[in-house]
Design an enzyme around this catalytic site. Structure first.
Site, PDB file in Angstrom:
ATOM      1  N   ASN A   1       1.094  -1.821   0.062  1.00 11.23           N
ATOM      2  CA  ASN A   1       0.086   0.012  -0.488  1.00 11.23           C
ATOM      3  C   ASN A   1       0.757   1.365  -0.331  1.00 11.23           C
ATOM      4  O   ASN A   1       0.091   2.574  -0.728  1.00 11.23           O
ATOM      5  CB  ASN A   1      -1.281  -0.212   0.914  1.00 11.23           C
ATOM      6  CG  ASN A   1      -0.397  -0.026   2.095  1.00 11.23           C
ATOM      7  OD1 ASN A   1       1.103  -0.319   2.849  1.00 11.23           O
ATOM      8  ND2 ASN A   1      -1.169   0.217   3.534  1.00 11.23           N
TER       9      ASN A   1
ATOM     10  N   SER B   1       0.015  -7.699   7.852  1.00 13.12           N
ATOM     11  CA  SER B   1      -1.601  -7.786   8.362  1.00 13.12           C
ATOM     12  C   SER B   1      -1.036  -8.974   9.509  1.00 13.12           C
ATOM     13  O   SER B   1      -0.295  -9.287  10.064  1.00 13.12           O
ATOM     14  CB  SER B   1      -3.024  -8.966   7.093  1.00 13.12           C
ATOM     15  OG  SER B   1      -1.445  -9.743   7.324  1.00 13.12           O
TER      16      SER B   1
ATOM     17  N   GLU C   1       5.174  -4.139  12.598  1.00  8.37           N
ATOM     18  CA  GLU C   1       3.318  -3.166  12.237  1.00  8.37           C
ATOM     19  C   GLU C   1       2.411  -3.576  11.583  1.00  8.37           C
ATOM     20  O   GLU C   1       2.672  -3.972  10.404  1.00  8.37           O
ATOM     21  CB  GLU C   1       5.001  -2.103  11.651  1.00  8.37           C
ATOM     22  CG  GLU C   1       6.123  -1.876  11.790  1.00  8.37           C
ATOM     23  CD  GLU C   1       5.276  -0.200  13.213  1.00  8.37           C
ATOM     24  OE1 GLU C   1       4.343  -0.163  13.320  1.00  8.37           O
ATOM     25  OE2 GLU C   1       6.858  -0.588  13.656  1.00  8.37           O
TER      26      GLU C   1
ATOM     27  N   CYS D   1      -3.356   1.214   7.281  1.00  6.96           N
ATOM     28  CA  CYS D   1      -2.880   0.785   8.427  1.00  6.96           C
ATOM     29  C   CYS D   1      -3.253   1.747   9.396  1.00  6.96           C
ATOM     30  O   CYS D   1      -4.501   1.063  10.206  1.00  6.96           O
ATOM     31  CB  CYS D   1      -1.779   0.364   8.654  1.00  6.96           C
ATOM     32  SG  CYS D   1      -0.555   1.812   9.197  1.00  6.96           S
TER      33      CYS D   1
ATOM     34  N   GLU E   1       8.847   2.041  15.266  1.00  6.25           N
ATOM     35  CA  GLU E   1       9.393   1.892  14.102  1.00  6.25           C
ATOM     36  C   GLU E   1       9.402   3.680  14.108  1.00  6.25           C
ATOM     37  O   GLU E   1       8.783   5.004  15.046  1.00  6.25           O
ATOM     38  CB  GLU E   1       9.243   2.225  12.579  1.00  6.25           C
ATOM     39  CG  GLU E   1       8.019   0.278  11.968  1.00  6.25           C
ATOM     40  CD  GLU E   1      10.284  -0.190  11.541  1.00  6.25           C
ATOM     41  OE1 GLU E   1      10.688   0.423  10.480  1.00  6.25           O
ATOM     42  OE2 GLU E   1      10.609  -0.574  12.493  1.00  6.25           O
TER      43      GLU E   1
END
Ligand code: NAD
Length: 486
Positions: free
Chosen positions: A152, A229, A250, A284, A457
Protein backbone atom coordinates in the site's frame (compact mmCIF):
# COMPACT_ATOMS: atom_id res chain seq x y z
CA UNK A 1 6.62 -16.86 -18.73
CA UNK A 2 8.05 -13.47 -19.66
CA UNK A 3 5.39 -11.39 -21.43
CA UNK A 4 6.76 -9.54 -24.48
CA UNK A 5 4.21 -6.71 -24.04
CA UNK A 6 5.37 -5.71 -20.57
CA UNK A 7 8.63 -4.58 -18.99
CA UNK A 8 10.72 -7.18 -17.17
CA UNK A 9 12.42 -6.70 -13.79
CA UNK A 10 14.79 -9.13 -12.13
CA UNK A 11 15.92 -9.78 -8.58
CA UNK A 12 18.18 -6.93 -7.35
CA UNK A 13 21.23 -8.48 -5.72
CA UNK A 14 24.75 -7.16 -5.24
CA UNK A 15 24.11 -3.99 -7.25
CA UNK A 16 22.56 -5.60 -10.34
CA UNK A 17 19.51 -7.39 -11.70
CA UNK A 18 19.46 -11.20 -11.97
CA UNK A 19 16.93 -13.73 -13.20
CA UNK A 20 14.79 -15.55 -10.68
CA UNK A 21 13.58 -19.13 -10.40
CA UNK A 22 10.27 -18.17 -12.02
CA UNK A 23 8.34 -14.98 -12.78
CA UNK A 24 4.99 -13.37 -12.05
CA UNK A 25 2.84 -10.59 -13.48
CA UNK A 26 2.12 -7.21 -11.94
CA UNK A 27 -1.14 -5.62 -13.07
CA UNK A 28 -2.57 -2.14 -13.17
CA UNK A 29 -5.55 -2.20 -10.78
CA UNK A 30 -7.23 0.63 -12.68
CA UNK A 31 -7.60 -1.62 -15.74
CA UNK A 32 -6.73 -5.17 -14.69
CA UNK A 33 -4.11 -5.19 -17.49
CA UNK A 34 -0.58 -6.58 -16.92
CA UNK A 35 2.13 -3.91 -16.71
CA UNK A 36 5.26 -5.88 -15.83
CA UNK A 37 6.74 -9.33 -15.50
CA UNK A 38 8.89 -9.68 -12.40
CA UNK A 39 11.33 -12.40 -11.39
CA UNK A 40 10.29 -14.62 -8.49
CA UNK A 41 13.40 -14.78 -6.30
CA UNK A 42 12.63 -18.07 -4.63
CA UNK A 43 15.20 -19.73 -2.39
CA UNK A 44 17.99 -19.14 -4.91
CA UNK A 45 17.47 -15.35 -5.04
CA UNK A 46 17.22 -15.18 -1.24
CA UNK A 47 20.38 -17.22 -0.90
CA UNK A 48 22.28 -14.91 -3.29
CA UNK A 49 20.93 -11.79 -1.56
CA UNK A 50 21.90 -13.00 1.90
CA UNK A 51 25.35 -14.00 0.77
CA UNK A 52 25.86 -10.58 -0.79
CA UNK A 53 24.45 -8.73 2.25
CA UNK A 54 26.60 -10.70 4.67
CA UNK A 55 29.69 -10.02 2.57
CA UNK A 56 29.00 -6.27 2.38
CA UNK A 57 27.88 -5.64 5.95
CA UNK A 58 31.16 -5.73 7.94
CA UNK A 59 32.80 -3.09 5.75
CA UNK A 60 29.64 -0.95 5.77
CA UNK A 61 29.57 -1.15 9.59
CA UNK A 62 33.29 -0.34 9.87
CA UNK A 63 33.03 2.76 7.66
CA UNK A 64 33.51 6.17 9.27
CA UNK A 65 29.90 6.92 10.36
CA UNK A 66 30.12 10.38 8.78
CA UNK A 67 30.94 8.79 5.42
CA UNK A 68 28.10 6.31 5.85
CA UNK A 69 25.83 9.29 6.51
CA UNK A 70 27.11 11.10 3.40
CA UNK A 71 26.28 8.08 1.22
CA UNK A 72 22.80 7.90 2.73
CA UNK A 73 22.30 11.62 2.04
CA UNK A 74 23.18 10.91 -1.60
CA UNK A 75 20.68 8.06 -1.63
CA UNK A 76 18.01 10.40 -0.19
CA UNK A 77 18.82 12.95 -2.86
CA UNK A 78 18.58 10.34 -5.63
CA UNK A 79 15.12 9.31 -4.36
CA UNK A 80 13.96 12.94 -4.20
CA UNK A 81 15.33 13.60 -7.71
CA UNK A 82 13.35 10.63 -9.03
CA UNK A 83 10.18 11.32 -7.01
CA UNK A 84 8.13 11.97 -10.13
CA UNK A 85 9.20 8.70 -11.81
CA UNK A 86 8.89 6.70 -8.58
CA UNK A 87 5.42 8.12 -8.00
CA UNK A 88 4.31 7.03 -11.48
CA UNK A 89 5.77 3.55 -11.06
CA UNK A 90 3.89 3.02 -7.79
CA UNK A 91 0.63 4.47 -9.10
CA UNK A 92 0.70 2.05 -12.01
CA UNK A 93 1.18 -0.95 -9.72
CA UNK A 94 -0.96 -0.15 -6.66
CA UNK A 95 -3.47 2.32 -8.10
CA UNK A 96 -2.82 5.20 -5.68
CA UNK A 97 -3.65 8.69 -7.07
CA UNK A 98 -0.46 10.13 -8.53
CA UNK A 99 -0.42 13.22 -6.29
CA UNK A 100 -0.36 10.96 -3.21
CA UNK A 101 2.28 8.66 -4.75
CA UNK A 102 4.67 11.51 -5.53
CA UNK A 103 4.17 12.89 -2.03
CA UNK A 104 5.06 9.49 -0.57
CA UNK A 105 8.19 9.26 -2.76
CA UNK A 106 9.29 12.59 -1.28
CA UNK A 107 8.49 11.28 2.21
CA UNK A 108 10.55 8.16 1.49
CA UNK A 109 13.53 10.44 0.73
CA UNK A 110 12.83 12.32 3.99
CA UNK A 111 13.20 9.08 5.98
CA UNK A 112 16.60 8.28 4.46
CA UNK A 113 17.71 11.89 5.02
CA UNK A 114 16.61 11.85 8.67
CA UNK A 115 18.55 8.66 9.39
CA UNK A 116 21.57 9.83 7.35
CA UNK A 117 21.87 12.57 9.98
CA UNK A 118 21.86 10.05 12.83
CA UNK A 119 24.86 7.92 11.77
CA UNK A 120 27.21 10.06 13.89
CA UNK A 121 24.88 10.16 16.89
CA UNK A 122 24.48 6.48 17.76
CA UNK A 123 25.97 6.75 21.23
CA UNK A 124 26.46 4.41 24.15
CA UNK A 125 26.67 5.46 27.81
CA UNK A 126 29.22 5.33 30.60
CA UNK A 127 27.97 3.31 33.55
CA UNK A 128 29.07 4.03 37.16
CA UNK A 129 30.93 1.01 38.64
CA UNK A 130 33.26 0.81 41.68
CA UNK A 131 37.04 1.10 41.82
CA UNK A 132 39.40 1.40 38.90
CA UNK A 133 37.02 0.14 36.27
CA UNK A 134 35.51 1.93 33.31
CA UNK A 135 32.20 0.46 32.14
CA UNK A 136 30.44 1.67 29.04
CA UNK A 137 27.94 0.49 26.45
CA UNK A 138 28.23 0.33 22.69
CA UNK A 139 25.34 0.18 20.23
CA UNK A 140 26.48 -2.28 17.58
CA UNK A 141 24.71 -3.24 14.34
CA UNK A 142 22.88 -6.56 14.31
CA UNK A 143 24.10 -7.68 10.87
CA UNK A 144 21.56 -8.29 8.10
CA UNK A 145 18.01 -6.99 8.34
CA UNK A 146 15.14 -8.70 6.46
CA UNK A 147 12.43 -6.22 5.55
CA UNK A 148 9.01 -7.55 4.54
CA UNK A 149 6.99 -4.77 2.92
CA UNK A 150 3.29 -4.56 1.92
CA UNK A 151 1.90 -3.03 -1.29
CA UNK A 152 0.00 0.00 0.00
CA UNK A 153 2.91 2.44 0.56
CA UNK A 154 5.91 0.46 -0.69
CA UNK A 155 8.45 3.28 -0.99
CA UNK A 156 7.72 4.96 2.32
CA UNK A 157 7.49 1.71 4.27
CA UNK A 158 10.66 0.40 2.67
CA UNK A 159 12.60 3.57 3.57
CA UNK A 160 11.06 3.72 7.05
CA UNK A 161 12.77 0.38 7.73
CA UNK A 162 15.99 0.52 5.71
CA UNK A 163 16.75 4.11 6.84
CA UNK A 164 17.57 3.22 10.47
CA UNK A 165 18.81 -0.27 9.55
CA UNK A 166 21.48 1.05 7.15
CA UNK A 167 22.31 4.11 9.29
CA UNK A 168 23.17 1.77 12.17
CA UNK A 169 25.56 -0.23 9.97
CA UNK A 170 23.34 -3.15 8.95
CA UNK A 171 22.83 -4.44 5.40
CA UNK A 172 19.27 -5.11 4.23
CA UNK A 173 17.31 -7.53 2.08
CA UNK A 174 13.85 -6.22 1.16
CA UNK A 175 10.98 -8.52 0.14
CA UNK A 176 8.30 -6.33 -1.46
CA UNK A 177 4.70 -7.48 -1.94
CA UNK A 178 3.96 -9.24 -5.26
CA UNK A 179 1.32 -6.58 -6.06
CA UNK A 180 3.87 -3.72 -5.90
CA UNK A 181 7.52 -4.75 -6.32
CA UNK A 182 8.51 -2.17 -8.98
CA UNK A 183 8.98 0.84 -6.66
CA UNK A 184 11.24 -1.04 -4.18
CA UNK A 185 13.25 -2.51 -7.09
CA UNK A 186 13.84 1.02 -8.37
CA UNK A 187 15.05 1.98 -4.86
CA UNK A 188 17.68 -0.78 -5.15
CA UNK A 189 18.93 0.72 -8.40
CA UNK A 190 18.99 4.22 -6.92
CA UNK A 191 21.06 3.01 -3.96
CA UNK A 192 23.68 1.77 -6.42
CA UNK A 193 23.52 5.03 -8.38
CA UNK A 194 24.14 6.88 -5.11
CA UNK A 195 27.30 4.75 -4.59
CA UNK A 196 26.07 2.61 -1.71
CA UNK A 197 28.36 -0.43 -1.74
CA UNK A 198 26.98 -3.45 -3.63
CA UNK A 199 25.11 -5.81 -1.35
CA UNK A 200 24.16 -3.22 1.28
CA UNK A 201 20.63 -3.07 -0.16
CA UNK A 202 19.13 -6.04 -2.03
CA UNK A 203 15.54 -6.47 -3.21
CA UNK A 204 14.04 -9.95 -3.62
CA UNK A 205 10.57 -9.85 -5.23
CA UNK A 206 8.27 -12.81 -4.86
CA UNK A 207 5.35 -14.18 -2.94
CA UNK A 208 5.13 -14.57 0.81
CA UNK A 209 5.01 -18.31 1.27
CA UNK A 210 8.08 -19.10 -0.84
CA UNK A 211 10.36 -16.07 -1.11
CA UNK A 212 9.12 -14.35 2.08
CA UNK A 213 9.31 -17.49 4.22
CA UNK A 214 12.72 -18.46 2.76
CA UNK A 215 14.04 -15.04 3.78
CA UNK A 216 12.58 -14.78 7.27
CA UNK A 217 13.56 -18.35 8.18
CA UNK A 218 17.19 -18.11 7.06
CA UNK A 219 19.77 -18.30 9.87
CA UNK A 220 21.86 -15.62 8.11
CA UNK A 221 19.13 -13.05 8.93
CA UNK A 222 19.83 -11.14 12.16
CA UNK A 223 16.67 -9.01 12.37
CA UNK A 224 13.20 -9.05 10.80
CA UNK A 225 10.99 -6.04 10.20
CA UNK A 226 7.53 -7.07 9.07
CA UNK A 227 4.81 -4.67 7.94
CA UNK A 228 1.52 -6.28 6.97
CA UNK A 229 -1.50 -8.10 8.35
CA UNK A 230 -1.84 -9.54 11.86
CA UNK A 231 -2.06 -13.15 10.69
CA UNK A 232 1.10 -13.00 8.55
CA UNK A 233 2.81 -11.03 11.32
CA UNK A 234 2.04 -13.84 13.76
CA UNK A 235 3.63 -16.38 11.38
CA UNK A 236 6.72 -14.22 10.88
CA UNK A 237 6.93 -13.48 14.61
CA UNK A 238 6.97 -17.23 15.42
CA UNK A 239 9.82 -17.73 12.94
CA UNK A 240 11.73 -14.87 14.56
CA UNK A 241 11.33 -16.46 18.00
CA UNK A 242 12.45 -19.87 16.67
CA UNK A 243 15.61 -18.25 15.29
CA UNK A 244 15.92 -15.92 18.31
CA UNK A 245 16.24 -12.75 16.27
CA UNK A 246 14.65 -9.39 17.14
CA UNK A 247 11.54 -8.54 15.18
CA UNK A 248 9.43 -5.43 14.67
CA UNK A 249 5.82 -6.14 13.73
CA UNK A 250 3.87 -3.25 12.20
CA UNK A 251 0.36 -4.60 11.75
CA UNK A 252 -3.19 -3.53 11.07
CA UNK A 253 -5.65 -1.16 12.67
CA UNK A 254 -9.30 -0.24 13.15
CA UNK A 255 -8.70 3.37 14.03
CA UNK A 256 -11.35 5.46 15.78
CA UNK A 257 -12.03 9.19 15.49
CA UNK A 258 -14.00 10.87 18.28
CA UNK A 259 -15.82 14.08 17.36
CA UNK A 260 -16.95 15.99 20.46
CA UNK A 261 -19.75 18.56 20.60
CA UNK A 262 -17.26 21.47 20.69
CA UNK A 263 -15.23 20.24 17.69
CA UNK A 264 -14.34 22.16 14.57
CA UNK A 265 -16.74 20.17 12.42
CA UNK A 266 -15.25 21.27 9.13
CA UNK A 267 -11.83 19.93 10.24
CA UNK A 268 -13.34 16.67 11.46
CA UNK A 269 -15.16 16.11 8.15
CA UNK A 270 -11.97 16.90 6.26
CA UNK A 271 -10.11 14.35 8.43
CA UNK A 272 -12.73 11.67 7.70
CA UNK A 273 -12.52 12.45 3.98
CA UNK A 274 -8.73 12.07 4.02
CA UNK A 275 -9.10 8.71 5.75
CA UNK A 276 -11.65 7.57 3.17
CA UNK A 277 -9.70 8.67 0.10
CA UNK A 278 -5.99 8.18 1.02
CA UNK A 279 -5.10 5.04 -0.97
CA UNK A 280 -8.88 4.30 -1.07
CA UNK A 281 -8.83 3.59 2.66
CA UNK A 282 -6.20 0.84 2.23
CA UNK A 283 -4.00 2.35 4.93
CA UNK A 284 -3.09 0.79 8.27
CA UNK A 285 -4.00 3.94 10.23
CA UNK A 286 -7.17 4.74 8.22
CA UNK A 287 -9.96 6.09 10.41
CA UNK A 288 -12.73 3.55 9.94
CA UNK A 289 -14.90 4.18 13.01
CA UNK A 290 -16.13 7.73 13.58
CA UNK A 291 -17.90 8.37 16.91
CA UNK A 292 -19.84 11.66 16.82
CA UNK A 293 -21.46 13.34 19.84
CA UNK A 294 -25.27 13.21 19.63
CA UNK A 295 -25.55 17.02 19.69
CA UNK A 296 -23.66 17.33 16.39
CA UNK A 297 -24.38 13.93 14.79
CA UNK A 298 -26.89 15.08 12.15
CA UNK A 299 -24.80 18.10 11.21
CA UNK A 300 -21.65 15.95 10.83
CA UNK A 301 -23.45 13.25 8.87
CA UNK A 302 -24.95 15.76 6.39
CA UNK A 303 -21.62 17.51 5.86
CA UNK A 304 -19.83 14.18 5.39
CA UNK A 305 -22.43 12.94 2.90
CA UNK A 306 -22.09 16.13 0.88
CA UNK A 307 -18.29 15.85 0.83
CA UNK A 308 -18.35 12.14 -0.11
CA UNK A 309 -20.78 12.76 -2.95
CA UNK A 310 -18.37 15.22 -4.57
CA UNK A 311 -15.44 12.74 -4.67
CA UNK A 312 -13.96 12.13 -8.12
CA UNK A 313 -13.17 8.48 -8.95
CA UNK A 314 -10.74 7.30 -11.62
CA UNK A 315 -7.38 5.74 -12.51
CA UNK A 316 -4.61 6.92 -10.19
CA UNK A 317 -2.62 8.33 -13.09
CA UNK A 318 -5.39 10.96 -13.64
CA UNK A 319 -5.00 12.07 -10.02
CA UNK A 320 -8.62 11.66 -8.91
CA UNK A 321 -9.67 11.93 -5.24
CA UNK A 322 -10.21 8.16 -5.15
CA UNK A 323 -8.35 5.47 -7.10
CA UNK A 324 -9.09 1.74 -7.40
CA UNK A 325 -8.50 -0.95 -4.81
CA UNK A 326 -5.28 -2.89 -5.31
CA UNK A 327 -6.75 -6.16 -6.61
CA UNK A 328 -9.86 -8.13 -7.42
CA UNK A 329 -9.42 -10.00 -4.14
CA UNK A 330 -9.25 -6.71 -2.21
CA UNK A 331 -12.41 -5.49 -3.94
CA UNK A 332 -14.22 -8.74 -3.21
CA UNK A 333 -13.36 -8.45 0.50
CA UNK A 334 -14.74 -4.89 0.73
CA UNK A 335 -17.94 -5.89 -1.06
CA UNK A 336 -18.50 -8.81 1.30
CA UNK A 337 -18.09 -6.70 4.46
CA UNK A 338 -20.53 -4.04 3.20
CA UNK A 339 -23.11 -6.56 1.91
CA UNK A 340 -23.03 -8.43 5.21
CA UNK A 341 -23.48 -5.19 7.20
CA UNK A 342 -26.46 -4.16 5.05
CA UNK A 343 -28.03 -7.62 5.36
CA UNK A 344 -27.76 -7.28 9.13
CA UNK A 345 -29.66 -4.00 9.29
CA UNK A 346 -27.02 -1.30 8.78
CA UNK A 347 -27.63 1.30 6.08
CA UNK A 348 -25.37 2.98 3.55
CA UNK A 349 -25.65 6.75 3.94
CA UNK A 350 -23.82 6.93 0.63
CA UNK A 351 -21.96 4.48 -1.63
CA UNK A 352 -22.08 0.73 -0.98
CA UNK A 353 -21.66 -0.17 -4.66
CA UNK A 354 -19.05 -0.76 -7.35
CA UNK A 355 -19.15 1.91 -10.05
CA UNK A 356 -19.83 0.70 -13.58
CA UNK A 357 -16.29 0.73 -14.99
CA UNK A 358 -13.26 -1.52 -15.57
CA UNK A 359 -10.72 -2.00 -12.79
CA UNK A 360 -11.16 -2.64 -9.07
CA UNK A 361 -13.12 0.44 -8.02
CA UNK A 362 -15.51 0.81 -5.08
CA UNK A 363 -17.62 3.86 -4.26
CA UNK A 364 -16.69 5.82 -1.12
CA UNK A 365 -19.07 4.46 1.48
CA UNK A 366 -20.45 5.65 4.82
CA UNK A 367 -22.24 3.04 6.92
CA UNK A 368 -24.67 3.87 9.74
CA UNK A 369 -26.30 1.60 12.27
CA UNK A 370 -23.72 -1.22 12.38
CA UNK A 371 -23.39 -2.82 15.82
CA UNK A 372 -20.11 -2.23 17.66
CA UNK A 373 -19.41 -5.96 17.49
CA UNK A 374 -20.34 -6.50 13.82
CA UNK A 375 -17.46 -7.69 11.60
CA UNK A 376 -17.47 -4.36 9.73
CA UNK A 377 -16.93 -2.59 13.07
CA UNK A 378 -14.19 -4.90 14.30
CA UNK A 379 -12.15 -6.19 11.35
CA UNK A 380 -9.95 -4.45 8.80
CA UNK A 381 -12.08 -3.87 5.69
CA UNK A 382 -9.22 -2.12 3.86
CA UNK A 383 -11.32 -0.03 1.50
CA UNK A 384 -13.08 3.35 1.23
CA UNK A 385 -15.58 2.55 3.97
CA UNK A 386 -16.27 4.48 7.18
CA UNK A 387 -18.72 3.56 9.95
CA UNK A 388 -20.58 6.30 11.84
CA UNK A 389 -21.71 5.89 15.46
CA UNK A 390 -23.46 8.28 17.87
CA UNK A 391 -22.36 8.72 21.51
CA UNK A 392 -23.54 10.66 24.56
CA UNK A 393 -20.56 11.21 26.85
CA UNK A 394 -16.78 11.17 26.99
CA UNK A 395 -16.40 7.95 28.99
CA UNK A 396 -18.70 6.09 26.60
CA UNK A 397 -16.78 7.37 23.56
CA UNK A 398 -13.40 6.29 24.97
CA UNK A 399 -14.73 2.88 26.03
CA UNK A 400 -16.24 2.16 22.59
CA UNK A 401 -13.19 3.51 20.75
CA UNK A 402 -11.01 1.12 22.77
CA UNK A 403 -13.33 -1.84 22.23
CA UNK A 404 -11.17 -3.43 19.52
CA UNK A 405 -8.22 -5.80 19.39
CA UNK A 406 -6.26 -3.18 17.43
CA UNK A 407 -4.50 -0.10 18.82
CA UNK A 408 -2.57 1.65 16.08
CA UNK A 409 -3.90 5.15 15.76
CA UNK A 410 -6.75 7.43 16.88
CA UNK A 411 -8.01 10.95 16.25
CA UNK A 412 -9.73 13.27 18.72
CA UNK A 413 -11.61 16.40 17.68
CA UNK A 414 -12.25 18.88 20.50
CA UNK A 415 -11.37 22.44 21.49
CA UNK A 416 -11.37 21.61 25.21
CA UNK A 417 -7.71 21.32 26.23
CA UNK A 418 -8.41 19.23 29.34
CA UNK A 419 -10.53 16.80 27.38
CA UNK A 420 -7.91 16.55 24.63
CA UNK A 421 -5.32 15.43 27.21
CA UNK A 422 -7.69 13.12 29.09
CA UNK A 423 -8.88 11.35 25.97
CA UNK A 424 -5.38 11.12 24.41
CA UNK A 425 -4.22 9.47 27.66
CA UNK A 426 -7.23 7.14 27.77
CA UNK A 427 -7.06 5.89 24.20
CA UNK A 428 -5.26 2.58 23.67
CA UNK A 429 -3.24 3.36 20.55
CA UNK A 430 0.38 3.93 19.54
CA UNK A 431 -0.43 7.35 18.05
CA UNK A 432 -3.16 9.83 18.96
CA UNK A 433 -3.78 12.94 16.83
CA UNK A 434 -5.76 15.86 18.20
CA UNK A 435 -7.56 18.16 15.74
CA UNK A 436 -5.73 16.75 12.75
CA UNK A 437 -5.52 13.59 10.70
CA UNK A 438 -2.15 12.18 9.64
CA UNK A 439 0.42 14.45 11.38
CA UNK A 440 3.22 11.90 11.10
CA UNK A 441 6.92 12.57 10.42
CA UNK A 442 10.16 10.53 10.29
CA UNK A 443 11.00 11.81 13.79
CA UNK A 444 7.69 10.76 15.41
CA UNK A 445 7.74 7.15 16.68
CA UNK A 446 5.03 4.93 15.23
CA UNK A 447 3.76 1.48 16.15
CA UNK A 448 0.91 -0.47 17.63
CA UNK A 449 -0.62 -1.20 20.98
CA UNK A 450 -2.47 -4.51 21.35
CA UNK A 451 -2.62 -6.58 18.12
CA UNK A 452 -1.45 -3.66 15.98
CA UNK A 453 2.14 -4.63 16.53
CA UNK A 454 5.33 -4.97 18.50
CA UNK A 455 8.13 -2.42 18.70
CA UNK A 456 8.38 1.07 17.26
CA UNK A 457 9.47 2.32 13.87
CA UNK A 458 10.60 5.88 13.12
CA UNK A 459 12.25 8.44 15.35
CA UNK A 460 15.49 7.88 17.27
CA UNK A 461 13.85 4.85 18.96
CA UNK A 462 14.17 2.86 15.74
CA UNK A 463 17.96 2.98 16.04
CA UNK A 464 17.67 0.98 19.28
CA UNK A 465 15.76 -1.68 17.40
CA UNK A 466 18.46 -2.00 14.73
CA UNK A 467 21.37 -2.19 17.19
CA UNK A 468 22.39 -4.53 19.99
CA UNK A 469 23.86 -3.28 23.21
CA UNK A 470 27.29 -4.44 24.35
CA UNK A 471 28.68 -3.69 27.81
CA UNK A 472 32.46 -3.26 28.05
CA UNK A 473 34.09 -3.02 31.47
CA UNK A 474 37.82 -2.21 31.60
CA UNK A 475 39.86 -2.68 34.75
CA UNK A 476 42.56 -0.07 34.47
CA UNK A 477 44.12 -0.40 37.94
CA UNK A 478 45.76 -3.42 39.56
CA UNK A 479 43.81 -6.39 38.16
CA UNK A 480 43.80 -8.08 41.58
CA UNK A 481 41.65 -5.18 42.95
CA UNK A 482 38.96 -5.70 40.34
CA UNK A 483 35.51 -6.68 41.50
CA UNK A 484 35.02 -9.93 39.61
CA UNK A 485 31.59 -11.12 40.51
CA UNK A 486 29.52 -13.68 38.70
P1 NAD B 1 0.12 -9.33 4.11
O1 NAD B 1 0.31 -9.71 5.52
O2 NAD B 1 -0.74 -10.17 3.26
O3 NAD B 1 1.52 -9.23 3.36
C1 NAD B 1 2.56 -8.38 3.81
C2 NAD B 1 3.87 -8.88 3.25
O4 NAD B 1 4.17 -10.15 3.83
C3 NAD B 1 3.89 -9.11 1.73
O5 NAD B 1 5.14 -8.72 1.22
C4 NAD B 1 3.70 -10.62 1.62
O6 NAD B 1 4.17 -11.15 0.41
C5 NAD B 1 4.51 -11.08 2.81
N1 NAD B 1 4.23 -12.43 3.30
C6 NAD B 1 3.08 -13.13 3.20
N2 NAD B 1 3.21 -14.35 3.78
C7 NAD B 1 4.47 -14.41 4.27
C8 NAD B 1 5.22 -15.39 4.97
N3 NAD B 1 4.68 -16.58 5.32
N4 NAD B 1 6.49 -15.11 5.32
C9 NAD B 1 7.06 -13.92 5.01
N5 NAD B 1 6.40 -12.96 4.31
C10 NAD B 1 5.13 -13.20 3.96
O7 NAD B 1 -0.42 -7.82 4.13
P2 NAD B 1 -0.84 -6.92 2.89
O8 NAD B 1 -2.19 -7.31 2.43
O9 NAD B 1 0.26 -6.87 1.89
O10 NAD B 1 -0.88 -5.47 3.58
C11 NAD B 1 -2.00 -4.99 4.24
C12 NAD B 1 -1.83 -5.10 5.74
O11 NAD B 1 -0.66 -4.38 6.15
C13 NAD B 1 -2.97 -4.46 6.50
O12 NAD B 1 -3.30 -5.28 7.59
C14 NAD B 1 -2.37 -3.13 6.98
O13 NAD B 1 -3.02 -2.58 8.09
C15 NAD B 1 -0.97 -3.52 7.26
N6 NAD B 1 -0.05 -2.35 7.27
C16 NAD B 1 0.50 -1.95 8.46
C17 NAD B 1 1.32 -0.83 8.50
C18 NAD B 1 1.92 -0.34 9.80
O14 NAD B 1 2.83 0.47 9.76
N7 NAD B 1 1.43 -0.79 10.95
C19 NAD B 1 1.59 -0.13 7.33
C20 NAD B 1 1.01 -0.58 6.14
C21 NAD B 1 0.20 -1.70 6.11
Amino acid sequence: MQDERTEYRGVYVNGEFHDGVDSFRVENPATGEPIATVAESGEQGVDDALESANRAQPEWAAMDPADRGRLLYRFAEAIADHAEELGEVVTRENGRPIGQSKGLADSAADYIEYYAGLTTKIEGETVPVPGTQQAFTRKEPLGVSAQIVPWNAPLLLCCRGIGPALAAGNAAVVKPAPEAPLGPLKLGELATEADLPDGVLNVVPGDGVTTGAALTDDPRVDEITFTGSVSTGQTVGKTAIDNVVPTALELGGKSPAIVFEDANLEGAVEGAMKALTLMSGQVCFATTRVFVHEARYDEFRDALREAVESVSIGPGIENPDLGPLVSEAGLGKVRRYVEQALENGATALTGGRTPDRDGYFYEPTVIEGADDDAPISREEVFGPVINLYEFSDEAEAVRRANDTEFGLYATVWTNDLGRAHRVANGIEAGSVMVNQYSGSYPQTPFGGHKKSGLGREKGMQAIDHYTQLKTVNIEYGDASDGALDG
